[in-house]
Design a protein around this motif. Structure first.
Motif, PDB file in Angstrom:
ATOM      1  N   ALA A 106     -10.589 -14.501 -33.099  1.00  0.00           N
ATOM      2  CA  ALA A 106      -9.296 -15.171 -33.016  1.00  0.00           C
ATOM      3  C   ALA A 106      -9.502 -16.593 -32.518  1.00  0.00           C
ATOM      4  N   LEU A 107      -8.436 -17.370 -32.620  1.00  0.00           N
ATOM      5  CA  LEU A 107      -8.414 -18.716 -32.059  1.00  0.00           C
ATOM      6  C   LEU A 107      -7.512 -18.723 -30.841  1.00  0.00           C
ATOM      7  N   LEU A 108      -7.948 -19.405 -29.792  1.00  0.00           N
ATOM      8  CA  LEU A 108      -7.131 -19.568 -28.590  1.00  0.00           C
ATOM      9  C   LEU A 108      -6.743 -21.036 -28.486  1.00  0.00           C
ATOM     10  N   ALA A 109      -5.465 -21.284 -28.345  1.00  0.00           N
ATOM     11  CA  ALA A 109      -4.969 -22.660 -28.331  1.00  0.00           C
ATOM     12  C   ALA A 109      -4.217 -22.936 -27.043  1.00  0.00           C
ATOM     13  N   ARG A 110      -4.403 -24.133 -26.543  1.00  0.00           N
ATOM     14  CA  ARG A 110      -3.674 -24.626 -25.371  1.00  0.00           C
ATOM     15  C   ARG A 110      -3.431 -26.109 -25.601  1.00  0.00           C
ATOM     16  N   GLY A 111      -2.202 -26.452 -25.991  1.00  0.00           N
ATOM     17  CA  GLY A 111      -1.915 -27.832 -26.340  1.00  0.00           C
ATOM     18  C   GLY A 111      -2.693 -28.227 -27.585  1.00  0.00           C
ATOM     19  N   ASP A 112      -3.448 -29.322 -27.477  1.00  0.00           N
ATOM     20  CA  ASP A 112      -4.256 -29.786 -28.598  1.00  0.00           C
ATOM     21  C   ASP A 112      -5.641 -29.160 -28.634  1.00  0.00           C
ATOM     22  N   ALA A 117     -12.876 -17.504 -30.350  1.00  0.00           N
ATOM     23  CA  ALA A 117     -13.264 -16.524 -29.336  1.00  0.00           C
ATOM     24  C   ALA A 117     -13.326 -15.134 -29.950  1.00  0.00           C
ATOM     25  N   MET A 118     -14.111 -14.276 -29.295  1.00  0.00           N
ATOM     26  CA  MET A 118     -14.112 -12.859 -29.614  1.00  0.00           C
ATOM     27  C   MET A 118     -13.127 -12.190 -28.675  1.00  0.00           C
ATOM     28  N   VAL A 119     -12.073 -11.634 -29.229  1.00  0.00           N
ATOM     29  CA  VAL A 119     -11.052 -10.965 -28.424  1.00  0.00           C
ATOM     30  C   VAL A 119     -11.336  -9.473 -28.461  1.00  0.00           C
ATOM     31  N   ARG A 120     -11.449  -8.884 -27.286  1.00  0.00           N
ATOM     32  CA  ARG A 120     -11.739  -7.456 -27.200  1.00  0.00           C
ATOM     33  C   ARG A 120     -10.612  -6.762 -26.463  1.00  0.00           C
ATOM     34  N   GLY A 121     -10.012  -5.812 -27.142  1.00  0.00           N
ATOM     35  CA  GLY A 121      -9.003  -4.982 -26.504  1.00  0.00           C
ATOM     36  C   GLY A 121      -9.674  -3.812 -25.811  1.00  0.00           C
ATOM     37  N   ILE A 122      -9.376  -3.618 -24.542  1.00  0.00           N
ATOM     38  CA  ILE A 122     -10.052  -2.586 -23.747  1.00  0.00           C
ATOM     39  C   ILE A 122      -9.035  -1.719 -23.030  1.00  0.00           C
ATOM     40  N   SER A 123      -9.499  -0.571 -22.592  1.00  0.00           N
ATOM     41  CA  SER A 123      -8.703   0.314 -21.748  1.00  0.00           C
ATOM     42  C   SER A 123      -9.141   0.107 -20.297  1.00  0.00           C
ATOM     43  N   LEU A 158     -14.800 -20.498 -21.059  1.00  0.00           N
ATOM     44  CA  LEU A 158     -13.718 -20.596 -22.038  1.00  0.00           C
ATOM     45  C   LEU A 158     -12.446 -21.128 -21.385  1.00  0.00           C
ATOM     46  N   ALA A 159     -12.128 -20.615 -20.199  1.00  0.00           N
ATOM     47  CA  ALA A 159     -10.950 -21.094 -19.472  1.00  0.00           C
ATOM     48  C   ALA A 159     -11.107 -22.566 -19.099  1.00  0.00           C
ATOM     49  N   ARG A 160     -12.320 -22.955 -18.688  1.00  0.00           N
ATOM     50  CA  ARG A 160     -12.538 -24.353 -18.314  1.00  0.00           C
ATOM     51  C   ARG A 160     -12.391 -25.277 -19.509  1.00  0.00           C
ATOM     52  N   SER A 161     -12.931 -24.867 -20.670  1.00  0.00           N
ATOM     53  CA  SER A 161     -12.843 -25.723 -21.856  1.00  0.00           C
ATOM     54  C   SER A 161     -11.413 -25.858 -22.360  1.00  0.00           C
ATOM     55  N   LEU A 162     -10.597 -24.826 -22.134  1.00  0.00           N
ATOM     56  CA  LEU A 162      -9.182 -24.908 -22.525  1.00  0.00           C
ATOM     57  C   LEU A 162      -8.331 -25.556 -21.445  1.00  0.00           C
ATOM     58  N   GLY A 163      -8.888 -25.698 -20.256  1.00  0.00           N
ATOM     59  CA  GLY A 163      -8.147 -26.306 -19.157  1.00  0.00           C
ATOM     60  C   GLY A 163      -7.036 -25.422 -18.627  1.00  0.00           C
ATOM     61  N   VAL A 164      -7.285 -24.104 -18.560  1.00  0.00           N
ATOM     62  CA  VAL A 164      -6.253 -23.181 -18.080  1.00  0.00           C
ATOM     63  C   VAL A 164      -6.747 -22.466 -16.842  1.00  0.00           C
ATOM     64  N   ALA A 165      -5.811 -21.952 -16.070  1.00  0.00           N
ATOM     65  CA  ALA A 165      -6.086 -21.162 -14.880  1.00  0.00           C
ATOM     66  C   ALA A 165      -5.147 -19.968 -14.876  1.00  0.00           C
ATOM     67  N   GLU A 166      -5.296 -19.123 -13.879  1.00  0.00           N
ATOM     68  CA  GLU A 166      -4.453 -17.938 -13.780  1.00  0.00           C
ATOM     69  C   GLU A 166      -2.978 -18.330 -13.759  1.00  0.00           C
ATOM     70  N   TYR A 202     -23.924 -17.465 -20.732  1.00  0.00           N
ATOM     71  CA  TYR A 202     -23.081 -18.542 -21.244  1.00  0.00           C
ATOM     72  C   TYR A 202     -22.364 -18.148 -22.531  1.00  0.00           C
ATOM     73  N   GLU A 203     -23.034 -17.414 -23.403  1.00  0.00           N
ATOM     74  CA  GLU A 203     -22.432 -17.055 -24.684  1.00  0.00           C
ATOM     75  C   GLU A 203     -21.145 -16.266 -24.503  1.00  0.00           C
ATOM     76  N   TYR A 204     -21.127 -15.367 -23.534  1.00  0.00           N
ATOM     77  CA  TYR A 204     -19.925 -14.545 -23.311  1.00  0.00           C
ATOM     78  C   TYR A 204     -18.931 -15.243 -22.395  1.00  0.00           C
ATOM     79  N   ASP A 205     -19.413 -16.010 -21.441  1.00  0.00           N
ATOM     80  CA  ASP A 205     -18.481 -16.750 -20.581  1.00  0.00           C
ATOM     81  C   ASP A 205     -17.701 -17.788 -21.361  1.00  0.00           C
ATOM     82  N   SER A 206     -18.260 -18.258 -22.471  1.00  0.00           N
ATOM     83  CA  SER A 206     -17.612 -19.329 -23.225  1.00  0.00           C
ATOM     84  C   SER A 206     -16.885 -18.843 -24.470  1.00  0.00           C
ATOM     85  N   ALA A 207     -16.973 -17.552 -24.802  1.00  0.00           N
ATOM     86  CA  ALA A 207     -16.398 -17.124 -26.079  1.00  0.00           C
ATOM     87  C   ALA A 207     -15.857 -15.696 -26.056  1.00  0.00           C
TER      88      ALA A 207
END
Length: 418
Positions: A106-112, A117-123, A158-166, A202-207
């Motif tokens: 999927a793609l994750l967007a925040r502003g511009d 990213a790999m989105v994983r649905g988990i229990s 990934l959160a840092r590159s998008l500039g998002v926090a909790e 890094y591969e998983y922290d960023s994607a």
């Protein structure tokens, strides 16, 4: 103890002093040969220990995020009754845990800003049985993944590159669109960042992004889990267990283990390790064959001694053994010195490398390139023993020709001008 005279004379020649200029030069060549063997053996031990440590560190961090074995339906479809699959899999003695999942790109967007990213649905209930990362987050951010509230956990990079926090919002863009009168339109869903995680890889922290299984199934319209993750008691048995499960499990299922999922990385590390072993062994070989020149010079210098020994009744084989002992002892001393030096550096590399980084104000392992940011080391007997044996074997082989030449010295000719 009354040692054989061949050993005594061989040892005396090995530790010969610098009584004459020629003896001094021979002693220098002998020392250089032993030093070369020691440095070659030490280099082999250090490099292979670092490669073992790198492989283990990356593997452990990788397997803290992913499962050991995946059982999934073809073409990304939902599996029928994942609990039945988990029960059947648990019959295998190696299977320690099972958890359902939905995986999609999927793609994750925040502003511009937009990131793939790999989105994983988990229990949240079952995931801690499978991945150590989920076990660490069990009493924290993982509990905030509530079905219907559309929360999402992001990797720290990934959160840092998008500039998002909790608490911030991100938009998840599904690759499979929906049909409208205007054509195919991507499905969008705004979600709330309920936390971040740091896997150290890094591969998983960023994607990688985690969301609740039910929300993922609705977003990607798969109707349920697309597979079951399995954790094993012994990670090295993954291929064997995957083959066993292929025969045990019923239904139309695909089975993959972590060594196949990350086949390129796994094969590259194994190939690099083998090539480094071969290349560095050549260094040891060059140093070992320096013993040839040392022994040839020794034989030339000791022709009178050889002739006297032959006159006293020494056989050609005894003379050959004397010089083989001298060369073998030089190889043994060099090998032992290399083992001590190599192991000392390998076991203390976590202290040595940071000191060098501070001294030169640089980072030898940038995390974005090498996946980990510190120099690991894992000396293994399976590498060290062959290194020592090969070094000793090469040193022994280097002694054969000079020793044979020494055994061919004729006493009368050697003593003619003495």
């Amino acid at each position: 103890m009354n040692w054989p005279y061949e050993l005594q004379i061989g040892w005396r020649y090995t530790r010969a002093g610098r009584a004459t200029r020629r003896n001094g030069f021979i002693s220098f060549i002998s020392g250089v040969s032993m030093l070369g063997i020691a440095l070659g053996v030490a280099a082999l031990i250090i490099v292979l220990s670092v490669m073992n440590g790198f492989q283990k560190e990356v593997r452990d961090r990788m397997l803290s995020v992913i499962s050991h074995v995946d059982v999934f339906a073809p073409q990304g479809q939902a599996v029928d009754d994942w609990e039945r699959i988990a029960r059947e899999a648990r019959r295998h003695p190696q299977v320690a845990g099972a958890a359902p999942y939905v995986a999609a790109q999927a793609l994750l967007a925040r502003g511009d800003d937009m990131k793939g990213a790999m989105v994983r649905g988990i229990s949240p209930q079952h995931e801690p049985e499978v991945t150590p990362l989920a076990a660490e987050l069990k009493d924290g951010p993982l509990q905030r993944l509530v079905p219907g509230e559309w929360g999402i956990l992001l990797g720290s990079e990934l959160a840092r590159s998008l500039g998002v926090a909790e608490g911030d919002k991100v938009t998840v863009v599904s690759p499979s669109g929906q049909m409208t009168p205007a054509g195919v339109v991507p499905r969008l869903k705004q979600m709330t960042v309920v936390g971040t995680f740091h896997a150290g890889h890094y591969e998983y922290d960023s994607a990688l992004a985690l969301m609740h299984l039910d929300d993922a199934a609705k977003l990607f319209r798969v109707g349920g889990p697309t597979g079951v993750q399995l954790r094993l008691h012994d990670v090295h048995q993954a291929r064997t267990v995957a083959a066993d499960l292929a025969r045990m499990l019923s239904g139309d299922l695909y089975i993959s283990d972590w060594t196949r999922t990350n086949a390129n990385w796994y094969a590259a590390v194994q190939l690099e390790k083998r090539m480094m072993f071969i290349i560095l062994t050549l260094i040891v070989a060059v140093a070992a064959f320096n013993l040839v020149s040392m022994l040839v010079m020794t034989v030339t210098d000791k022709r009178a001694d050889i002739a006297i020994l032959r006159t006293l009744g020494a056989s050609p084989a005894s003379v050959m053994v004397i010089f083989m002992v001298q060369g073998a002892l030089a190889g043994l001393i060099g090998t032992l010195g290399g083992l001590v030096l190599g192991l000392a550096v390998a076991f203390n590399i976590d202290v040595i490398v940071p000191a060098l980084e501070r001294l030169f104000d640089t980072a030898f392992l940038p995390g974005s390139i090498y996946l980990i940011s510190r120099m690991p080391s894992d000396p293994q007997a399976g590498d060290i023993v062959p290194i020592a044996l090969i070094s000793l074997l090469l040193a022994f082989l280097a002694t054969l020709y000079p020793s044979w030449r020494a055994s061919r010295v004729k006493p009368a000719e050697a003593l003619r001008y003495e």
